[in-house]
Design an enzyme around this catalytic site. Sequence first.
Site, PDB file in Angstrom:
ATOM      1  N   LYS A 177       7.181  10.546  11.368  1.00  0.00           N
ATOM      2  CA  LYS A 177       7.181   8.906  11.821  1.00  0.00           C
ATOM      3  C   LYS A 177       7.435   8.021  10.679  1.00  0.00           C
ATOM      4  O   LYS A 177       6.726   7.839   9.790  1.00  0.00           O
ATOM      5  CB  LYS A 177       5.787   8.487  12.398  1.00  0.00           C
ATOM      6  CG  LYS A 177       5.888   7.695  13.729  1.00  0.00           C
ATOM      7  CD  LYS A 177       6.686   6.130  13.364  1.00  0.00           C
ATOM      8  CE  LYS A 177       5.490   5.159  12.837  1.00  0.00           C
ATOM      9  NZ  LYS A 177       6.222   4.069  12.199  1.00  0.00           N
ATOM     10  N   GLU A 253      -2.604   9.400   1.071  1.00  0.00           N
ATOM     11  CA  GLU A 253      -1.863   8.755  -0.087  1.00  0.00           C
ATOM     12  C   GLU A 253      -1.997   7.170   0.104  1.00  0.00           C
ATOM     13  O   GLU A 253      -1.107   6.844   0.750  1.00  0.00           O
ATOM     14  CB  GLU A 253      -0.731   9.356  -0.678  1.00  0.00           C
ATOM     15  CG  GLU A 253      -0.960  10.558  -1.000  1.00  0.00           C
ATOM     16  CD  GLU A 253       0.658  11.138  -1.392  1.00  0.00           C
ATOM     17  OE1 GLU A 253       1.669  10.628  -1.242  1.00  0.00           O
ATOM     18  OE2 GLU A 253       0.577  12.575  -1.807  1.00  0.00           O
ATOM     19  N   CYS A 287       3.433   2.336  -5.065  1.00  0.00           N
ATOM     20  CA  CYS A 287       2.132   2.581  -5.066  1.00  0.00           C
ATOM     21  C   CYS A 287       1.408   2.717  -6.412  1.00  0.00           C
ATOM     22  O   CYS A 287       0.380   2.239  -6.810  1.00  0.00           O
ATOM     23  CB  CYS A 287       1.719   3.580  -4.220  1.00  0.00           C
ATOM     24  SG  CYS A 287       2.608   5.176  -4.471  1.00  0.00           S
ATOM     25  N   GLU A 389      -4.509  -5.314  -3.413  1.00  0.00           N
ATOM     26  CA  GLU A 389      -3.060  -4.889  -3.681  1.00  0.00           C
ATOM     27  C   GLU A 389      -2.157  -5.999  -3.140  1.00  0.00           C
ATOM     28  O   GLU A 389      -2.254  -6.319  -1.873  1.00  0.00           O
ATOM     29  CB  GLU A 389      -2.915  -3.322  -3.131  1.00  0.00           C
ATOM     30  CG  GLU A 389      -1.619  -2.947  -3.336  1.00  0.00           C
ATOM     31  CD  GLU A 389      -1.186  -1.738  -2.419  1.00  0.00           C
ATOM     32  OE1 GLU A 389      -1.576  -1.846  -1.317  1.00  0.00           O
ATOM     33  OE2 GLU A 389      -0.874  -0.823  -3.114  1.00  0.00           O
TER      34      GLU A 389
HETATM   35  P1  NAD Z   1       1.453   0.975   6.470  1.00  0.00           P
HETATM   36  O1  NAD Z   1      -0.114   1.452   6.275  1.00  0.00           O
HETATM   37  O2  NAD Z   1       1.558  -0.476   7.015  1.00  0.00           O
HETATM   38  O3  NAD Z   1       2.503   1.794   7.267  1.00  0.00           O
HETATM   39  C1  NAD Z   1       2.732   3.194   6.941  1.00  0.00           C
HETATM   40  C2  NAD Z   1       3.104   3.807   8.128  1.00  0.00           C
HETATM   41  O4  NAD Z   1       2.144   4.054   8.965  1.00  0.00           O
HETATM   42  C3  NAD Z   1       4.122   3.248   9.081  1.00  0.00           C
HETATM   43  O5  NAD Z   1       5.055   4.436   9.581  1.00  0.00           O
HETATM   44  C4  NAD Z   1       3.546   2.683  10.118  1.00  0.00           C
HETATM   45  O6  NAD Z   1       4.163   2.393  11.376  1.00  0.00           O
HETATM   46  C5  NAD Z   1       2.422   3.505  10.306  1.00  0.00           C
HETATM   47  N1  NAD Z   1       1.085   3.018  11.120  1.00  0.00           N
HETATM   48  C6  NAD Z   1       0.521   1.818  10.915  1.00  0.00           C
HETATM   49  N2  NAD Z   1      -0.527   1.801  11.585  1.00  0.00           N
HETATM   50  C7  NAD Z   1      -0.544   2.678  12.153  1.00  0.00           C
HETATM   51  C8  NAD Z   1      -1.707   3.377  12.958  1.00  0.00           C
HETATM   52  N3  NAD Z   1      -2.880   2.488  13.405  1.00  0.00           N
HETATM   53  N4  NAD Z   1      -1.573   4.800  13.454  1.00  0.00           N
HETATM   54  C9  NAD Z   1      -0.838   5.186  12.943  1.00  0.00           C
HETATM   55  N5  NAD Z   1       0.114   5.294  12.154  1.00  0.00           N
HETATM   56  C10 NAD Z   1       0.218   3.807  11.929  1.00  0.00           C
HETATM   57  O7  NAD Z   1       2.196   1.061   4.979  1.00  0.00           O
HETATM   58  P2  NAD Z   1       3.417   0.263   4.384  1.00  0.00           P
HETATM   59  O8  NAD Z   1       3.333  -0.965   4.428  1.00  0.00           O
HETATM   60  O9  NAD Z   1       4.366   0.989   5.063  1.00  0.00           O
HETATM   61  O10 NAD Z   1       3.297   0.932   3.028  1.00  0.00           O
HETATM   62  C11 NAD Z   1       2.883   0.247   1.824  1.00  0.00           C
HETATM   63  C12 NAD Z   1       1.418   0.642   1.459  1.00  0.00           C
HETATM   64  O11 NAD Z   1       1.580   2.211   1.216  1.00  0.00           O
HETATM   65  C13 NAD Z   1       0.750   0.317   0.336  1.00  0.00           C
HETATM   66  O12 NAD Z   1      -0.444  -0.018   0.439  1.00  0.00           O
HETATM   67  C14 NAD Z   1       0.905   1.351  -0.859  1.00  0.00           C
HETATM   68  O13 NAD Z   1       0.206   1.110  -1.833  1.00  0.00           O
HETATM   69  C15 NAD Z   1       1.000   2.357  -0.166  1.00  0.00           C
HETATM   70  N6  NAD Z   1       1.570   3.467  -0.601  1.00  0.00           N
HETATM   71  C16 NAD Z   1       0.838   4.608  -1.129  1.00  0.00           C
HETATM   72  C17 NAD Z   1       1.462   5.724  -1.971  1.00  0.00           C
HETATM   73  C18 NAD Z   1       0.562   6.887  -2.504  1.00  0.00           C
HETATM   74  O14 NAD Z   1       1.170   7.609  -3.058  1.00  0.00           O
HETATM   75  N7  NAD Z   1      -0.681   6.557  -2.881  1.00  0.00           N
HETATM   76  C19 NAD Z   1       2.958   5.730  -1.909  1.00  0.00           C
HETATM   77  C20 NAD Z   1       3.641   4.789  -1.450  1.00  0.00           C
HETATM   78  C21 NAD Z   1       3.204   3.727  -0.628  1.00  0.00           C
END
Ligand code: NAD
Length: 485
Positions: A177, A253, A287, A389
């Site tokens: 997804k 992550e 991240c 963040e």
């Molecule tokens: P997000 O959590 O908003 O979304 C990530 C994914 O989760 C998307 O595909 C979204 O549609 C899905 N999603 C959202 N709510 C959901 C739910 N209730 N159930 C299932 N799926 C759901 O994150 P984002 O805004 O896309 O990305 C940015 C975030 O990702 C930042 O917090 C960043 O730090 C983190 N990040 C972490 C790493 C790491 O390796 N630790 C790497 C990259 C990004």
Amino acid sequence: MTHSYQQFIDGRFADSSSTFEKRSPLTNQVTALVPEADRGQVDETVRAARAALSGPWGDMTMDDRCALMHKVADEITRRFDDFVEAEMNDTGQPRVVMEHAFIPRGAANFRIFADVVKNVPTESFELPTPDGAGALNYAVRVPKGVVGVICPWNAPFLLMTWKVGPALACGNAVIVKPSEETPSTALLLGEVMRDVGVPDGVYNVLTGKGADSTGQFITEHPGVDAITFTGETGTGEAIMRSAANGIRDISFELGGKNAGIVFADCDLDKTIEGIGRSCFLNSGQVCLGTERVYVERPIFDEFVARLKDKAESFRIGLPTESGINMGPLISKVHQQKVLSYYRLAEEEGATVVTGGGVPPMADEYADGCWIEPTIWTGLPEDARVMREEIFGPCVHLTPFDSEDEVVALANDTEYGLSTTIWTENLSRAHRVARRVDVGITWVNSWFLRDLRTPFGGSKQSGIGREGGVHSLEFYTEMRNVCIKL
Ligand code: NAD
């Protein structure tokens, strides 16, 4: 003209009954209609993935499977320009970043994990028994099954293949997804999988949103055996609740509020270059990026002045323009979030060293999601800007006086993803690296990734480690066979 995407299910592209609009980060204009998979389509996809596990994919030898993964990598390389173009259109980030990092590293994720799985031994124990004949125990690794792969938008192809590479090399089937903002490269990979002969149902892509939508439907589905997720910590909590039903395994992550630690004995040229990248690369949407930097007091003023010059040297513009090294943020929603922190920093008493707003852009780009690289000083440690963040090109600089003090400051956060330490004193680097409570520490570098090493966060930055053999802990299940001799 708007482009219409399709889902990739069971080796074929398919429409959904509902769609949503996707906008360009460069212009904020609608560029595409993206399908939103409903529960019925998720169900259909889970059935296809389960069927694949007991079909030709399940019967394939490890050698054949790994050879196929190399073909996937080769085909990505052959279609390199398509992947660069697709990722660039989704994220608006400079072409050079796609070409040098995100796309080649995505292809590497298939090669590396194919080689890793072939070279990892399992264990064996001889057990004495009262009759003297003994017993022999040996372990075998089997795939977890159907793995849900839920991805963010900030480095879509790299982060998605980081999971899909090991998942497939280990023999699982996946349902990916991608983020609603960045579906393109995951779908393009569907074409690659089909064209190189990955069996139907092994690699599936369902587009849609998160809560009350496709993401939630996948993670709640009892036919999904395990979920690997990269994204915000709050989303991780929601997915963990879904995974509790049926006691399904997770690998997370999550977010970070990473500290940079700069000692007075650092090589300042290298440090400014490295910290500058860690704060501003990908418009701060990394991240592992640095949003707090602690600088030893004797060099604090010089450091502030030089990082200001560095921030102001970034050239903001279109991904295809030469010399551009900063693109827009991913969306209007995210731009508004980052700008709300820019305002909050001033309300909380920050001194704005540089930036703090939106750069002027001409013509059709005027309404794009642009943002200025921003540096603050003067905030107390309990300010929200210091604790939450932001995920934009912004950083706060604080002076410190002792090693103990800076370790305490770096650790004073609910997150624990990464840190970067700058010093020419190697003993100090080792000492401090052990004491900072994070999953990944860089010394005199940043984002230098060896894919064989463990990757993941401490505290609220994640659960589990992926990378090299560590990925096998999540993507396979170890079973023991005990033979009475
Ligand atoms: P997000 O959590 O908003 O979304 C990530 C994914 O989760 C998307 O595909 C979204 O549609 C899905 N999603 C959202 N709510 C959901 C739910 N209730 N159930 C299932 N799926 C759901 O994150 P984002 O805004 O896309 O990305 C940015 C975030 O990702 C930042 O917090 C960043 O730090 C983190 N990040 C972490 C790493 C790491 O390796 N630790 C790497 C990259 C990004």
